[in-house]
Each structure stands twice: as structure tokens, then as C-alpha cells.
Motif scaffolding. Structure first.
Motif, PDB file in Angstrom:
ATOM      1  N   LEU A  86      11.822  -6.794  -3.137  1.00 11.56           N
ATOM      2  CA  LEU A  86      12.315  -6.607  -1.767  1.00 11.56           C
ATOM      3  C   LEU A  86      11.327  -7.106  -0.721  1.00 11.56           C
ATOM      4  CD1 LEU A  86      13.960  -3.128  -2.317  1.00 11.56           C
ATOM      5  CD2 LEU A  86      15.160  -5.248  -1.735  1.00 11.56           C
ATOM      6  N   GLY A  87      10.123  -7.514  -1.172  1.00  7.39           N
ATOM      7  CA  GLY A  87       9.181  -8.164  -0.270  1.00  7.39           C
ATOM      8  C   GLY A  87       7.930  -7.400   0.070  1.00  7.39           C
ATOM      9  N   VAL A  88       7.779  -6.174  -0.433  1.00  2.30           N
ATOM     10  CA  VAL A  88       6.642  -5.332  -0.062  1.00  2.30           C
ATOM     11  C   VAL A  88       5.558  -5.408  -1.144  1.00  2.30           C
ATOM     12  CG1 VAL A  88       5.879  -2.995   0.498  1.00  2.30           C
ATOM     13  CG2 VAL A  88       8.155  -3.773   1.213  1.00  2.30           C
ATOM     14  N   PRO A  89       4.341  -5.863  -0.838  1.00  4.30           N
ATOM     15  CA  PRO A  89       3.262  -5.875  -1.833  1.00  4.30           C
ATOM     16  C   PRO A  89       2.903  -4.456  -2.271  1.00  4.30           C
ATOM     17  CG  PRO A  89       2.719  -7.255   0.073  1.00  4.30           C
ATOM     18  CD  PRO A  89       3.918  -6.454   0.450  1.00  4.30           C
ATOM     19  N   HIS A  90       2.639  -4.277  -3.545  1.00  2.15           N
ATOM     20  CA  HIS A  90       2.351  -2.925  -4.041  1.00  2.15           C
ATOM     21  C   HIS A  90       1.079  -2.344  -3.437  1.00  2.15           C
ATOM     22  CE1 HIS A  90      -0.062  -5.411  -6.837  1.00  2.15           C
ATOM     23  NE2 HIS A  90      -0.856  -4.363  -6.930  1.00  2.15           N
ATOM     24  N   THR A  91       0.148  -3.208  -3.003  1.00  6.05           N
ATOM     25  CA  THR A  91      -1.104  -2.714  -2.435  1.00  6.05           C
ATOM     26  C   THR A  91      -0.898  -2.050  -1.072  1.00  6.05           C
ATOM     27  OG1 THR A  91      -1.501  -4.906  -1.491  1.00  6.05           O
ATOM     28  CG2 THR A  91      -2.522  -4.413  -3.624  1.00  6.05           C
ATOM     29  N   GLU A  92       0.265  -2.279  -0.443  1.00  6.65           N
ATOM     30  CA  GLU A  92       0.556  -1.662   0.852  1.00  6.65           C
ATOM     31  C   GLU A  92       1.189  -0.287   0.701  1.00  6.65           C
ATOM     32  OE1 GLU A  92      -0.039  -3.315   4.127  1.00  6.65           O
ATOM     33  OE2 GLU A  92      -1.406  -4.089   2.595  1.00  6.65           O
ATOM     34  N   VAL A  93       1.493   0.093  -0.530  1.00  5.78           N
ATOM     35  CA  VAL A  93       2.240   1.329  -0.787  1.00  5.78           C
ATOM     36  C   VAL A  93       1.298   2.449  -1.210  1.00  5.78           C
ATOM     37  CG1 VAL A  93       3.980   2.400  -2.281  1.00  5.78           C
ATOM     38  CG2 VAL A  93       4.322   0.071  -1.404  1.00  5.78           C
ATOM     39  N   GLU A  94       1.492   3.607  -0.614  1.00  5.10           N
ATOM     40  CA  GLU A  94       0.679   4.774  -0.961  1.00  5.10           C
ATOM     41  C   GLU A  94       1.453   5.791  -1.786  1.00  5.10           C
ATOM     42  OE1 GLU A  94      -2.912   6.885  -0.921  1.00  5.10           O
ATOM     43  OE2 GLU A  94      -2.549   5.003   0.090  1.00  5.10           O
ATOM     44  N   LEU A  95       2.733   5.978  -1.511  1.00  4.50           N
ATOM     45  CA  LEU A  95       3.511   7.029  -2.169  1.00  4.50           C
ATOM     46  C   LEU A  95       4.925   6.546  -2.411  1.00  4.50           C
ATOM     47  CD1 LEU A  95       3.730  10.070  -3.040  1.00  4.50           C
ATOM     48  CD2 LEU A  95       4.518  10.528  -0.702  1.00  4.50           C
ATOM     49  N   ILE A  96       5.418   6.813  -3.630  1.00  4.19           N
ATOM     50  CA  ILE A  96       6.809   6.515  -3.984  1.00  4.19           C
ATOM     51  C   ILE A  96       7.460   7.826  -4.414  1.00  4.19           C
ATOM     52  CG2 ILE A  96       8.352   5.162  -5.452  1.00  4.19           C
ATOM     53  CD1 ILE A  96       5.899   3.343  -6.050  1.00  4.19           C
ATOM     54  N   LEU A  97       8.569   8.160  -3.788  1.00  7.63           N
ATOM     55  CA  LEU A  97       9.346   9.323  -4.195  1.00  7.63           C
ATOM     56  C   LEU A  97      10.663   8.839  -4.784  1.00  7.63           C
ATOM     57  CD1 LEU A  97       8.893  11.745  -1.139  1.00  7.63           C
ATOM     58  CD2 LEU A  97       7.519  11.605  -3.225  1.00  7.63           C
ATOM     59  N   VAL A  98      10.955   9.274  -6.002  1.00  6.67           N
ATOM     60  CA  VAL A  98      12.242   8.986  -6.623  1.00  6.67           C
ATOM     61  C   VAL A  98      12.979  10.306  -6.781  1.00  6.67           C
ATOM     62  CG1 VAL A  98      13.436   8.122  -8.672  1.00  6.67           C
ATOM     63  CG2 VAL A  98      11.413   6.926  -7.806  1.00  6.67           C
ATOM     64  N   ASN A  99      14.081  10.424  -6.094  1.00  6.22           N
ATOM     65  CA  ASN A  99      14.854  11.676  -6.068  1.00  6.22           C
ATOM     66  C   ASN A  99      13.977  12.866  -5.667  1.00  6.22           C
ATOM     67  OD1 ASN A  99      17.077  10.176  -7.040  1.00  6.22           O
ATOM     68  ND2 ASN A  99      16.355  10.447  -9.148  1.00  6.22           N
ATOM     69  N   GLY A 100      13.056  12.599  -4.734  1.00  2.69           N
ATOM     70  CA  GLY A 100      12.207  13.652  -4.188  1.00  2.69           C
ATOM     71  C   GLY A 100      10.951  13.938  -4.967  1.00  2.69           C
ATOM     72  N   GLU A 101      10.726  13.258  -6.096  1.00  2.00           N
ATOM     73  CA  GLU A 101       9.547  13.487  -6.925  1.00  2.00           C
ATOM     74  C   GLU A 101       8.607  12.281  -6.852  1.00  2.00           C
ATOM     75  OE1 GLU A 101       8.828  16.249  -8.599  1.00  2.00           O
ATOM     76  OE2 GLU A 101      10.685  17.233  -7.972  1.00  2.00           O
ATOM     77  N   SER A 102       7.290  12.563  -6.747  1.00  2.00           N
ATOM     78  CA  SER A 102       6.310  11.493  -6.696  1.00  2.00           C
ATOM     79  C   SER A 102       6.209  10.803  -8.053  1.00  2.00           C
ATOM     80  CB  SER A 102       4.935  12.059  -6.299  1.00  2.00           C
ATOM     81  OG  SER A 102       3.948  11.050  -6.349  1.00  2.00           O
ATOM     82  N   VAL A 103       6.236   9.459  -8.046  1.00  2.00           N
ATOM     83  CA  VAL A 103       6.148   8.693  -9.287  1.00  2.00           C
ATOM     84  C   VAL A 103       5.152   7.559  -9.115  1.00  2.00           C
ATOM     85  CG1 VAL A 103       8.563   9.206  -9.849  1.00  2.00           C
ATOM     86  CG2 VAL A 103       7.990   7.055  -8.680  1.00  2.00           C
ATOM     87  N   GLY A 104       4.757   6.974 -10.230  1.00  2.00           N
ATOM     88  CA  GLY A 104       3.867   5.823 -10.212  1.00  2.00           C
ATOM     89  C   GLY A 104       4.656   4.525 -10.172  1.00  2.00           C
ATOM     90  N   PHE A 105       3.922   3.428 -10.062  1.00  2.00           N
ATOM     91  CA  PHE A 105       4.562   2.127  -9.969  1.00  2.00           C
ATOM     92  C   PHE A 105       5.384   1.781 -11.205  1.00  2.00           C
ATOM     93  CE2 PHE A 105       1.124   1.172  -6.819  1.00  2.00           C
ATOM     94  CZ  PHE A 105       1.964   0.876  -5.751  1.00  2.00           C
ATOM     95  N   ASN A 106       4.984   2.274 -12.380  1.00  2.00           N
ATOM     96  CA  ASN A 106       5.650   1.891 -13.622  1.00  2.00           C
ATOM     97  C   ASN A 106       6.868   2.748 -13.951  1.00  2.00           C
ATOM     98  OD1 ASN A 106       3.846  -0.213 -14.164  1.00  2.00           O
ATOM     99  ND2 ASN A 106       2.377   1.195 -15.096  1.00  2.00           N
ATOM    100  N   HIS A 107       7.265   3.599 -13.033  1.00  2.00           N
ATOM    101  CA  HIS A 107       8.426   4.462 -13.264  1.00  2.00           C
ATOM    102  C   HIS A 107       9.693   3.617 -13.373  1.00  2.00           C
ATOM    103  CE1 HIS A 107      10.801   8.169 -12.968  1.00  2.00           C
ATOM    104  NE2 HIS A 107      11.633   7.465 -12.212  1.00  2.00           N
TER     105      HIS A 107
END
Length: 256
Positions: A42-63
Motif C-alpha cells: 500500500l506504499g508505507v515503509p515498515h520502518t515508519e510503522v510503530e504499532l499494528i493492531l489486527v482486530n484490536g490486538e498488537s501483532v508483529g510484521f510477520n502476522h
């Protein structure tokens, strides 16, 4: 094929296609696609990302993403003032070191002026930047978002501003560098440590008038330049005070 719903927050929207910014949208994903893969598609470099929530739960990049997942993606929390406890970092850095790409030739010497070990060569290919960043645990600074998507780069910063002094302020603010700055410790050209040198060792490396007016000198053992507290130093000191806000004003005599 699975479908997931995405929402990106704050400055991460700058990387998205305009119709996708600041809104929730659905996106088709390959089966087994990871959060990192889709965020970067989608265009966003992973180094710009601090937190990912999937269905309200924090996950890592490899989720791996599943059909119907709701993904919320947040930028560096320094910009959002969210509690540092929530930070997800798989590879924390113990020492702040940088490597700057060819677009940031003016920023690199200013970071060295602030005391930060900063590699720069405008002939570095992207593969070399990736390898050096991984081997030496350096933060990649760039205006090329594709560079930050390289797998081995774990820490990076996309620099948005164009002028070197504005870039310095941006990096200081985004990475909260004020407390770590140690100005006038490194050679602006060589990135090597400066050391004190006796006045009688300066010789012809400084003009006679400078030797008459100044008593404190430092030198770089790589390029053998000599530095003293002249008007240029005063301008640089003012710049450092403005970005770091340091109460102390170390002079050249404090150089190692």
C-alpha cells in the motif's frame, strides 16, 4: 484471496494513494500475506510503522492476515504522544548511529556536528546502505521510500523536509535526539572523532591571525583539519542550541 480492512493514522497517510488517505478501506490480499507485505504494498515503509493492531490486538510484521481482519497501523509514537509501553520493537538499538542516502548530503554533516555517527557517501548503492545498516545497526535516513522497504533494514526514517537545517530539526523531533546530542565531537567531513591539539602543534594549518586570537584548537586525525571557535563555530553553536535546547554550552576544549 482474502479481504481485509485497513486504516492508517497520522503521517502514514502521506505514503498512501490519495483516495485511501484518512479513511477506512478494504483491500484484497493474497492468501497468507503478512501484515508487513500488505502495509508495504500500500506504499508505507515498515520502518515508519510503530504499532499494528489486527482486530484490536498488537501483532508483529510477520502476522498472517485472514479474511475479514481489521488492521490499524500507527506511526512513531513520539509524534502521537502515546505511552511508550505500547511500543513494539523486535530489534532495539543500543547506540544511535545513522547512514544517510544520496538525497541527504546536507543533513549528514549537521548530524555529525550534533555528535551522531553518520555514514554518508553519495555513491552508496541501496544494497550497500542495506548491508551497512544491518551489519552496524544503523538507522537509515532517506527520501526514498522504496529503500526503507528492504527486508534487512529494521530502523529507518523517511525525511519529509527538503532543506538540511529543516531536516535536522525534523529528525531531532521525530527520533527525540535532543538528550543524546554531543555537539562538536566529530569531524563534519570524515565522521571521525575530534581531539584537542596544542596551539604550538597547529603550525600552518590555521592562518596567523587565528593563532593570534585563539588558544583552543581541535583536529581530525583523518583529514588533519584544525577547528577553532570562530564566527562559523558560533553560528553552528546557535543551530545546535536551537535544535537540542541543551543548557550546557561545551567548548572545543571539551573535545576528547
Amino acid at each position: 484471496m482474502v479481504t481485509a480492512t485497513f486504516r492508517f493514522y497520522e503521517e502514514l497517510n502521506d505514503f498512501l494513494a490519495r483516495p485511501l488517505r484518512r479513511r477506512t478501506f478494504s483491500c484484497a490480499c493474497a492468501r497468507g500475506a503478512t501484515a508487513k507485505h500488505m502495509i508495504e504494498v500500500l506504499g508505507v515503509p515498515h520502518t515508519e510503522v510503530e504499532l499494528i493492531l489486527v482486530n484490536g490486538e498488537s501483532v508483529g510484521f510477520n502476522h498472517p492476515l485472514a479474511d475479514g481482519d481489521r488492521i490499524a497501523v500507527y506511526p512513531k509514537f513520539e509524534a502521537l504522544d502515546i505511552q511508550p509501553l505500547l511500543r513494539v520493537r523486535e530489534h532495539p538499538l543500543r547506540v544511535v548511529r545513522f547512514i544517510a542516502d544520496a538525497h541527504l548530503g546536507g543533513l549528514a554533516p549537521l548530524l555529525r556536528l550534533a555528535g551522531f555517527d553518520t555514514l554518508y557517501d553519495n555513491h552508496y548503492p541501496d544494497a550497500d546502505i542495506e548491508a551497512l545498516a544491518a551489519a552496524q545497526q544503523r538507522i537509515v535516513l532517506t527520501r526514498d521510500r522504496e529503500l526503507l522497504k528492504r527486508r534487512a533494514i529494521t530502523h529507518g526514517c523517511y525525511v519529509r523536509t527538503l532543506r538540511p537545517r529543516e531536516q535536522l530539526r525534523e529528525v531531532f523531533e521525530r527520533l527525540d535526539l535532543a538528550g543524546s546530542a554531543q555537539p562538536f565531537r566529530l569531524c563534519l567531513m570524515c565522521n571521525a572523532p575530534l581531539r584537542r591539539i596544542a596551539k604550538d602543534e597547529v603550525g600552518d594549518r590555521a592562518p596567523d591571525g587565528v593563532l593570534e586570537r585563539h588558544n583552543q584548537f581541535v583536529t581530525c586525525d583523518v583529514c588533519r583539519r584544525v577547528f577553532w571557535e570562530g564566527t562559523h563555530w558560533q553560528r553552528m553553536r546557535a543551530l545546535m542550541d536551537s535544535v537540542a535546547g541543551a543548557p550546557e554550552r561545551p567548548d572545543l576544549n571539551a573535545a576528547p
